[in-house]
Design a protein around this motif. Structure first.
Motif, PDB file in Angstrom:
ATOM      1  N   GLY A  68     -10.319   6.252 -31.150  1.00  0.00           N
ATOM      2  CA  GLY A  68     -11.631   5.714 -31.447  1.00  0.00           C
ATOM      3  C   GLY A  68     -12.622   6.601 -30.839  1.00  0.00           C
ATOM      4  O   GLY A  68     -13.542   7.038 -31.339  1.00  0.00           O
ATOM      5  N   SER A  69     -12.305   7.422 -29.754  1.00  0.00           N
ATOM      6  CA  SER A  69     -13.545   8.251 -29.058  1.00  0.00           C
ATOM      7  C   SER A  69     -13.543   9.435 -30.040  1.00  0.00           C
ATOM      8  O   SER A  69     -14.564  10.120 -29.986  1.00  0.00           O
ATOM      9  CB  SER A  69     -12.566   8.697 -27.702  1.00  0.00           C
ATOM     10  OG  SER A  69     -12.539   7.559 -26.988  1.00  0.00           O
ATOM     11  N   THR A 145     -16.534  -4.156 -26.134  1.00  0.00           N
ATOM     12  CA  THR A 145     -15.425  -4.443 -25.835  1.00  0.00           C
ATOM     13  C   THR A 145     -15.399  -4.615 -24.188  1.00  0.00           C
ATOM     14  O   THR A 145     -14.345  -5.382 -23.526  1.00  0.00           O
ATOM     15  CB  THR A 145     -14.128  -3.222 -26.028  1.00  0.00           C
ATOM     16  OG1 THR A 145     -14.356  -3.153 -27.323  1.00  0.00           O
ATOM     17  CG2 THR A 145     -12.769  -4.164 -25.981  1.00  0.00           C
ATOM     18  N   ASP A 170     -20.533   1.826 -33.904  1.00  0.00           N
ATOM     19  CA  ASP A 170     -19.188   1.722 -33.153  1.00  0.00           C
ATOM     20  C   ASP A 170     -18.629   0.219 -33.384  1.00  0.00           C
ATOM     21  O   ASP A 170     -18.716  -0.756 -32.963  1.00  0.00           O
ATOM     22  CB  ASP A 170     -19.403   1.744 -31.522  1.00  0.00           C
ATOM     23  CG  ASP A 170     -17.754   1.582 -30.801  1.00  0.00           C
ATOM     24  OD1 ASP A 170     -17.280   0.964 -31.376  1.00  0.00           O
ATOM     25  OD2 ASP A 170     -17.714   2.433 -30.010  1.00  0.00           O
ATOM     26  N   THR A 173     -13.975  -2.235 -32.109  1.00  0.00           N
ATOM     27  CA  THR A 173     -13.127  -3.414 -32.015  1.00  0.00           C
ATOM     28  C   THR A 173     -13.551  -4.578 -33.072  1.00  0.00           C
ATOM     29  O   THR A 173     -12.983  -5.485 -33.064  1.00  0.00           O
ATOM     30  CB  THR A 173     -13.364  -4.007 -30.630  1.00  0.00           C
ATOM     31  OG1 THR A 173     -12.775  -3.405 -29.542  1.00  0.00           O
ATOM     32  CG2 THR A 173     -13.306  -5.440 -30.280  1.00  0.00           C
ATOM     33  N   GLN A 195      -5.976   0.838 -32.897  1.00  0.00           N
ATOM     34  CA  GLN A 195      -5.181  -0.290 -31.975  1.00  0.00           C
ATOM     35  C   GLN A 195      -5.785  -1.607 -31.429  1.00  0.00           C
ATOM     36  O   GLN A 195      -5.435  -2.103 -30.593  1.00  0.00           O
ATOM     37  CB  GLN A 195      -4.892   0.623 -30.592  1.00  0.00           C
ATOM     38  CG  GLN A 195      -5.639   0.619 -29.653  1.00  0.00           C
ATOM     39  CD  GLN A 195      -6.908   2.040 -29.920  1.00  0.00           C
ATOM     40  OE1 GLN A 195      -7.023   2.194 -31.046  1.00  0.00           O
ATOM     41  NE2 GLN A 195      -7.469   2.274 -29.032  1.00  0.00           N
ATOM     42  N   LYS A 196      -6.970  -1.702 -32.235  1.00  0.00           N
ATOM     43  CA  LYS A 196      -7.693  -3.019 -31.789  1.00  0.00           C
ATOM     44  C   LYS A 196      -7.039  -4.135 -32.705  1.00  0.00           C
ATOM     45  O   LYS A 196      -6.366  -4.637 -32.560  1.00  0.00           O
ATOM     46  CB  LYS A 196      -9.085  -2.867 -31.606  1.00  0.00           C
ATOM     47  CG  LYS A 196      -9.343  -1.545 -30.729  1.00  0.00           C
ATOM     48  CD  LYS A 196      -9.742  -1.888 -29.346  1.00  0.00           C
ATOM     49  CE  LYS A 196      -9.824  -0.486 -28.496  1.00  0.00           C
ATOM     50  NZ  LYS A 196     -11.042  -0.205 -27.602  1.00  0.00           N
TER      51      LYS A 196
HETATM   52  C1  PLP Z   1     -11.476   1.021 -27.715  1.00  0.00           C
HETATM   53  C2  PLP Z   1     -12.854   1.496 -27.828  1.00  0.00           C
HETATM   54  C3  PLP Z   1     -13.447   2.712 -27.943  1.00  0.00           C
HETATM   55  C4  PLP Z   1     -12.354   3.967 -27.733  1.00  0.00           C
HETATM   56  O1  PLP Z   1     -11.433   3.781 -28.376  1.00  0.00           O
HETATM   57  P1  PLP Z   1     -10.336   4.816 -27.912  1.00  0.00           P
HETATM   58  O2  PLP Z   1      -9.070   4.755 -29.038  1.00  0.00           O
HETATM   59  O3  PLP Z   1      -9.761   4.537 -26.587  1.00  0.00           O
HETATM   60  O4  PLP Z   1     -10.598   6.378 -27.820  1.00  0.00           O
HETATM   61  C5  PLP Z   1     -14.735   2.926 -28.353  1.00  0.00           C
HETATM   62  N1  PLP Z   1     -15.708   1.787 -28.473  1.00  0.00           N
HETATM   63  C6  PLP Z   1     -15.058   0.750 -28.285  1.00  0.00           C
HETATM   64  C7  PLP Z   1     -16.164  -0.487 -28.516  1.00  0.00           C
HETATM   65  C8  PLP Z   1     -13.644   0.708 -27.945  1.00  0.00           C
HETATM   66  O5  PLP Z   1     -13.440  -0.799 -27.787  1.00  0.00           O
END
Ligand code: PLP
Length: 371
Positions: A68-69, A145, A170, A173, A195-196
Motif C-alpha cells: 500500500g505504501s 487503520t 487512502d 483498508t 492484504q486488508k
Molecule cells: C496498511 C495501510 C497502509 C500501508 O500499506 P502497506 O501495505 O503496509 O504499505 C496505508 N494506509 C492505510 C490506511 C493502511 O491501513
C-alpha cells in the motif's frame, strides 16, 4: 536448514488478514512470462475486476507492484510537483505519512489536524482550502487503520471538486470493507492494498486515477523523480492496447492471487461484502460490551473492519496480546503513536470477517482477561 513452515495463525490485526485458500492455491500455479499472451489477457481481466471493486470506469486502474505504501507514494510523486501546495488531513498515522510524502516531493503541506480517534472535520478542511486558493490537492485517509475511524470520503471528495483541487484518497483498508464509490464521488487518485479487506497476501497496491488526474500526470512540467513509480512509464506496460513495453517484471504469481481474490469478491458482491463486515463488527461490539470493554470511536465513525478497544485500567495490554498469540494463535494489533499502550486493534477484514472468528477471539480475550 529445514523448510520453513509457519504455524497458522488467525489474523485479526490491522493487516495482513486471513488469506482465502483459493487465493493461495491460485498463487501456486505455473509461473509464465510477463509478456506471454496468456498473462496479458489475464492483466486485462484484472483491470476490469479492479474497476468493479473501485466502482469506476477509469481507464488508468491497475495493480502496482508493491505494498500500500507504494500506492501512496505513487499518487503523491505523480500528482505533486515541487512548489505545489497540498492540504493534508491527519487524524492518525497514515495522514502523517502523507505529509512526509508531500515534503519529499518538494511541495508544501497545509495540515488539517484532528484528534486521533475522531474523523476528519469537514469545516476545518473547507477552511484550509479557502485559506489556500493555490492548493492543488486535498489528501485524506478514508479508513484510518491506526485508530479505527472512518471519515466522510464522499463529502471530502465533493469539497475537493468545489474548490477545483484533486483528491488523493487512502483506501487501503476501505476497499471491500465499506462503501467506496470512486466515480459517483468523483475521487481523483485512490490507492489500496491487497492484504486488508481483499484477503490476499501483501505486496500489491491497486490504484485508480480519474481522467483529470491522468491529464495532470501527462502535463507535468518536471519529470516524476521516481523512475519506478512514474506512471507515464508504468502505463506503457499496463495500458498498451496495441503492444506492451517492458518496464519492470510484474509479480506474476502475486497477480494470479489478486485476480482470484477479486473474483471471489465479485462472486459475493460488493454490497454483501460491506454488509458482512458490518454484521461481524456488530457481533464483536456486542460481545465486547458484555465483557465490559469499550470501543474508542463513537458509533457513527466506527470502521467495521478495524475495532479499536480501550485497554481497561490495570491490564497489561502487551501481555494479553502475547497470550493471544502464543496460547490461542490469534494475532491482534497494538496501538500506534499517541494511542500506543492505550488500545488494542481487532481487525475483521476480508476472510477474517467471519462470525466463528469473532466468537473465537471473544472467547480467547475473555480467558486472558479473567486470568
Ligand atoms: C496498511 C495501510 C497502509 C500501508 O500499506 P502497506 O501495505 O503496509 O504499505 C496505508 N494506509 C492505510 C490506511 C493502511 O491501513
Amino acid at each position: 536448514m529445514p523448510t520453513f513452515k509457519p504455524r497458522p495463525r488467525l489474523l485479526l490485526g490491522p493487516g495482513p488478514s486471513d488469506v482465502h485458500p483459493r487465493v493461495l492455491e491460485a498463487m501456486g500455479r505455473p509461473t509464465i512470462g510477463h509478456l506471454d499472451p496468456q498473462f496479458t489477457a489475464m492483466m486485462d481481466e484484472l483491470k476490469e475486476l479492479l474497476r468493479q471493486a473501485f466502482r469506476t470506469q477509469n481507464a488508468l486502474t491497475i495493480p502496482l507492484s508493491g505494498p500500500g505504501s507504494v500506492g501512496m507514494e505513487t499518487c503523491f510523486v505523480n500528482l505533486v510537483e515541487p512548489g505545489d501546495t497540498v492540504v493534508v488531513c491527519q487524524n492518525g498515522v497514515f495522514g502523517g505519512r502523507m505529509r512526509e510524502n508531500v515534503e519529499r516531493c518538494g511541495a508544501r503541506p497545509v495540515m488539517v489536524e484532528n484528534e486521533w480517534g475522531t474523523a476528519v472535520d469537514l469545516d476545518q478542511a473547507r477552511a484550509a482550502l479557502q485559506a489556500h486558493p493555490e492548493a492543488k490537492v486535498l489528501a485524506f485517509v478514508h479508513a484510518e487503520t491506526s485508530t479505527g475511524v472512518k471519515s466522510d470520503a464522499q463529502a471530502l471528495c465533493a469539497l475537493a471538486r468545489e474548490h477545483e483541487v484533486l483528491s488523493i484518497v487512502d483506501a487501503v483498508t476501505a476497499l471491500g470493507g465499506i462503501p467506496l464509490e470512486v466515480d459517483r464521488w468523483q475521487a481523483d487518485a485512490v490507492y489500496s492494498g491487497s492484504q486488508k479487506c481483499l484477503s490476499c497476501p501483501p505486496g500489491i497496491s491497486p490504484v485508480t486515477f480519474s481522467e483529470r488526474a491522468t491529464e495532470t500526470i501527462r502535463n507535468r512540467t518536471h519529470p516524476v523523480q521516481s523512475w519506478f513509480m512514474d506512471l507515464n512509464l508504468v502505463m506503457g506496460y499496463w495500458d498498451g492496447e496495441g503492444g506492451r513495453s517492458y518496464h519492470h517484471t510484474a509479480p506474476i504469481n502475486a497477480l494470479y492471487g489478486l485476480h482470484e481474490a477479486l473474483t471471489i469478491l465479485c462472486e459475493e458482491g460488493l454490497p454483501d461484502s460491506w454488509e458482512r463486515h458490518q454484521a461481524n463488527h456488530l457481533r464483536l461490539a456486542a460481545g465486547l460490551d458484555k465483557m465490559g470493554l469499550k470501543l474508542l470511536v463513537e458509533p457513527s465513525a466506527r470502521l467495521p473492519q478495524l475495532n479499536a478497544i480501550t485497554v481497561p485500567e490495570g491490564v497489561d495490554e502487551a501481555r494479553v496480546r502475547s497470550r493471544l498469540l502464543n496460547e490461542f494463535d490469534i494475532e491482534i494489533g497494538a496501538g500506534l503513536g499517541a494511542l500506543a499502550g492505550r488500545i488494542w486493534r481487532i481487525g475483521l477484514m476480508g476472510e477474517s470477517s467471519r462470525p466463528e472468528k469473532v466468537d473465537r477471539v471473544l472467547d480467547a480475550l475473555g480467558s486472558c482477561l479473567s486470568a
